[in-house]
Enzyme design. Sequence first.
Site, PDB file in Angstrom:
ATOM      1  N   HIS A 185      12.912  -0.891   0.300  1.00 17.83           N
ATOM      2  CA  HIS A 185      12.761  -1.478  -1.030  1.00 17.83           C
ATOM      3  C   HIS A 185      11.524  -2.383  -0.992  1.00 17.83           C
ATOM      4  O   HIS A 185      11.618  -3.592  -0.793  1.00 17.83           O
ATOM      5  CB  HIS A 185      14.011  -2.279  -1.381  1.00 17.83           C
ATOM      6  CG  HIS A 185      14.055  -2.766  -2.801  1.00 17.83           C
ATOM      7  ND1 HIS A 185      15.218  -2.883  -3.511  1.00 17.83           N
ATOM      8  CD2 HIS A 185      13.070  -3.172  -3.653  1.00 17.83           C
ATOM      9  CE1 HIS A 185      14.965  -3.347  -4.721  1.00 17.83           C
ATOM     10  NE2 HIS A 185      13.655  -3.527  -4.827  1.00 17.83           N
ATOM     11  N   GLU A 193      13.301   2.577  -3.023  1.00 22.27           N
ATOM     12  CA  GLU A 193      13.911   1.958  -4.195  1.00 22.27           C
ATOM     13  C   GLU A 193      13.086   0.759  -4.643  1.00 22.27           C
ATOM     14  O   GLU A 193      12.385   0.133  -3.846  1.00 22.27           O
ATOM     15  CB  GLU A 193      15.361   1.548  -3.905  1.00 22.27           C
ATOM     16  CG  GLU A 193      15.527   0.524  -2.805  1.00 22.27           C
ATOM     17  CD  GLU A 193      16.996   0.179  -2.560  1.00 22.27           C
ATOM     18  OE1 GLU A 193      17.861   1.042  -2.786  1.00 22.27           O
ATOM     19  OE2 GLU A 193      17.267  -0.964  -2.135  1.00 22.27           O
ATOM     20  N   HIS A 233      25.185  -2.035  -1.828  1.00 21.31           N
ATOM     21  CA  HIS A 233      25.051  -3.480  -1.911  1.00 21.31           C
ATOM     22  C   HIS A 233      26.288  -4.158  -1.320  1.00 21.31           C
ATOM     23  O   HIS A 233      27.374  -4.071  -1.864  1.00 21.31           O
ATOM     24  CB  HIS A 233      24.826  -4.006  -3.336  1.00 21.31           C
ATOM     25  CG  HIS A 233      24.166  -5.367  -3.330  1.00 21.31           C
ATOM     26  ND1 HIS A 233      22.805  -5.533  -3.312  1.00 21.31           N
ATOM     27  CD2 HIS A 233      24.689  -6.607  -3.283  1.00 21.31           C
ATOM     28  CE1 HIS A 233      22.505  -6.814  -3.285  1.00 21.31           C
ATOM     29  NE2 HIS A 233      23.633  -7.485  -3.251  1.00 21.31           N
TER      30      HIS A 233
END
Length: 258
Positions: free
Chosen positions: A47, A78, A208
Amino acid sequence: MNPTRTSLSVNLNKIALLRNSREGNYPSVTAHAEICLAAGADGITVHPRPDQRHIRPGDVYDLAALTASMPVIEFNIEGNPFAPAQGSYPGFMELVRQTRPDQCTLVPDSDDQLTSDHGFDLTQSGDKLRPIIDELHELGCRVSLFMDPDPAQIRLAKGVGADRVELYTGPYALAHKEQSDNLDTLFRSYHEATLAAAEVGLGVNAGHDLNLDNLARFLEIPGILEVSIGHALTVDAIAMGMGEAVNRYRRICHHENR
């Protein structure tokens, strides 16, 4: 794909964060990707953010080159598709154009967020996302949208052209940790969101704060294709080694403990 098997994608952001605390390239993000893949991970996630607090553009290029030689391995980038160029950060979409990952997970985060903490509201951002998703498809990327477990929003994800949604599992993980009274209710909301995605032809990923304590319960929901795990896996690796940590998560994802 075997419907009883969930792919494990290891997020390497925290390896990069540790590397960035000193000069040089130690620990190496690419070397740790190789350890993860040798231990059985199905993919690698990064990310990259404009402030380069962890993953840097160079890491993205190196990992794209590494995974390009491994056709069964998924490379997932991402981030916020609207993040512009900033210093040596070329902009999120430009990074994707240069590296063409297997999957691109779009996330509505901002520079001042510590971590991603909510999904898209497609009533507000759907029209802006649609041409971006079209371009990503032209680049050969599967597109996943980071979403809360809201069936109405998930149905909108299909309308803007997404291939998958990634369910934001932070609330589930917190409720599981605290053994909150609303844990079962939350769990059902994720199950209902997964069913809603299947009804409109969307695949479902999740991520997450998933960890060794809460992952097996979450994967009782049928149809979760992939989980992305980084923070907890990296913490576990401090105690047991990266290879063994990946193996523990992989066994849960592949339902080898049942």
